[in-house]
Structure formats: C-alpha cells, structure tokens
Design an enzyme around this catalytic site. Structure first.
Site, PDB file in Angstrom:
ATOM      1  N   LYS A   1      16.431  10.038   2.220  1.00 29.66           N
ATOM      2  CA  LYS A   1      14.976  10.125   2.491  1.00 29.66           C
ATOM      3  C   LYS A   1      14.414  11.197   3.121  1.00 29.66           C
ATOM      4  CE  LYS A   1      14.572   6.089   0.684  1.00 29.66           C
ATOM      5  NZ  LYS A   1      13.591   5.658  -0.517  1.00 29.66           N
TER       6      LYS A   1
ATOM      7  N   ASP B   1      17.000   2.254 -15.690  1.00 27.59           N
ATOM      8  CA  ASP B   1      17.786   2.327 -14.624  1.00 27.59           C
ATOM      9  C   ASP B   1      17.603   3.738 -13.986  1.00 27.59           C
ATOM     10  OD1 ASP B   1      20.031   3.184 -13.166  1.00 27.59           O
ATOM     11  OD2 ASP B   1      21.659   2.262 -14.582  1.00 27.59           O
TER      12      ASP B   1
ATOM     13  N   THR C   1       9.913  -6.692   2.711  1.00 28.27           N
ATOM     14  CA  THR C   1      10.430  -6.718   1.287  1.00 28.27           C
ATOM     15  C   THR C   1      11.852  -7.209   1.189  1.00 28.27           C
ATOM     16  OG1 THR C   1      11.459  -4.349   1.621  1.00 28.27           O
ATOM     17  CG2 THR C   1       9.098  -4.506   1.101  1.00 28.27           C
TER      18      THR C   1
ATOM     19  N   TYR D   1      21.499   6.540   3.780  1.00 29.33           N
ATOM     20  CA  TYR D   1      20.247   6.571   3.115  1.00 29.33           C
ATOM     21  C   TYR D   1      19.118   7.270   3.789  1.00 29.33           C
ATOM     22  CZ  TYR D   1      15.774   3.580   3.279  1.00 29.33           C
ATOM     23  OH  TYR D   1      14.417   3.255   3.150  1.00 29.33           O
TER      24      TYR D   1
ATOM     25  N   ASP E   1      11.855  -1.297 -13.910  1.00 28.40           N
ATOM     26  CA  ASP E   1      13.000  -1.768 -12.947  1.00 28.40           C
ATOM     27  C   ASP E   1      14.109  -1.909 -13.828  1.00 28.40           C
ATOM     28  OD1 ASP E   1      12.202  -3.080 -10.017  1.00 28.40           O
ATOM     29  OD2 ASP E   1      14.249  -3.625 -10.994  1.00 28.40           O
TER      30      ASP E   1
END
Length: 247
Positions: A152, A54, A183, A148, A33
């Site tokens: 995806k 990254d 989340t 987004y 992460d």
C-alpha cells in the site's frame, strides 16, 4: 453523455459500492473481478458489463480495458480497487513466501498492470480520472500485516510519481487510503472487536461517495485518508529539498 466507469475488485466491498454509486449517477459501469458469481450479480444489479479479471495477469488488465472501450466507446474513470491482505510476518511461525508473493502480485503488480492498461485509454478518450485504493496502512504502520502495508505504500509511490506526467495528458491520478471499513476482508470477530473498542467502521457506500468526489475534482497526485464520518483528508507529504554538490 453517460460516464464510463471501470472498477476492479467490484464483486464486493468498496468496489461493489463504487459500482452501485456510479450506476445511480447514470454511469455505464464495467464490473471487474475474479469472482464470476458475485461479480456477475453486481453487474446485473447496476445494468453494467461484467468482465472476469485476474488483476495479477497483464493480459487480463489489457482485455478488461479493451472490453470497456469496445462496449461503451471510451473511458472516463478507472478505479483500481482489487486487493487482498494477510501477507504474514517475518517470524518462524508466520513467514510464508508464497503468501507474500500473492499479496504483492494482487496489491502492487496488479495495480501496475492496471495503470499500464488504463492510462493510455483514458488519455485517448480526452482524459479522465484514475483512482487507486491504498490504505491507511500505506501511510502509517500495520504490524499485523507488514507485507500488506508495503504494497500500500508502494501504490502511493506509483500514484505520486506518475501523476505529474499524466496530468499533462488530461488524466488525474489519485489514491484513497481507507481506514477501517465494513467489508468482507474483515472477519466478523474483527468487526466485533473493533466496535467493542469503541472505534467507528466506515460503510462501503461512504467510501464510494468519497471516491466520486475525488474523481470529479481537478486534483492529482494526492493520497486521501478516508475514515468514518469525516471528509477526505489529503496526506501532507514532505517536499524534497535536494542538496546541491556545490553547497
């Protein structure tokens, strides 16, 4: 021998849940992460290895896989999970090219770099599984965040297109398409609204269990919709029927 599992975006949310799930199964887990503080905390919790990564940098992806192989001798599963939202729209008030490029860099280019780094290493270790996190926005619509959604859709295209070739080398590639999951990507007000409308939110631990099941299967080239309280549902894609020039 214990499995070696690498998870990106593992400092929180689905990635952290996947790391914890496999650690409970006895796996050696590599937590990747950009968030060093929370990523280190998850790695310590699962008695694993933290590698600051990254995912928008190709060299970071290569270094992550190299670190996992050096530490544990090989790879069995890589979960390319890192992702962000809020690419904005195309109106006068919400168009932001820099923000769009950031979403593309993390969600699409980051997956490409991760695939390039991980697939040969998995094959060299005798094969294994690679899971990419897409979204229900990648098989449906997301008017609230079209950029987004585009990323995806893109990763599903990568998964389906790469799967046949790498299957021959023993690597199974699949995508997961989570619905609404509790989340940090969801602000508290969004959670309140969703629950107020009577919709169920999946818990990250539930998604993690599904990832483990998909990774253990012999299937490849699928995109699985994951929703609260339901078993993974493979998306039915149409078969291409090309027209011959002499038809």
């Amino acid at each position: 021998m214990a499995q070696v599992v690498v998870v990106t975006g593992a400092a929180s949310g689905i990635g952290a849940a996947v790391a914890r799930h496999f650690a409970r199964l006895g796996a050696r887990v590599v937590v990747a992460d950009i968030d060093e503080r929370r990523g280190t905390a998850v790695a310590e919790e699962v008695h694993g290895l933290f590698v600051r990564t990254d995912t928008t940098r190709e060299e970071d992806n290569l270094a992550l896989i190299a670190a996992a192989v050096e530490a544990y001798g090989g790879l069995d599963l890589v979960h390319l999970n890192a992702g962000i939202g809020d690419g904005g729209g195309f109106g006068e008030d919400d168009y932001d090219a820099e923000r769009q490029h950031r979403v593309l860099a993390v969600n699409l280019h980051g997956v490409m770099y991760g695939l390039h780094a991980a697939l040969p290493a998995l094959a060299a270790h005798g094969g294994g599984s690679l899971v990419v996190t897409s979204s229900m926005a990648g098989v449906g619509m997301a008017p609230f965040d079209p950029v987004y959604a585009a990323t995806k859709y893109g990763v599903i295209g990568l998964v389906r297109s790469l799967a046949p070739t790498w299957r021959e080398q023993g690597v199974r590639i699949n995508a997961i398409c989570p619905g609404v999951v509790r989340t940090p990507i969801l602000p508290p007000e969004a959670v309140d609204y969703i629950e107020g409308q009577g919709f169920a939110l999946a818990e990250p631990a539930e998604i993690a269990a599904s990832v483990a099941g998909i990774a253990a299967s012999e299937e490849a080239g699928h995109a699985y919709v994951l929703q609260a309280g339901r078993a993974p549902e493979p998306v039915a894609f149409p078969e291409l029927d090309l027209v011959r020039s002499d038809a």
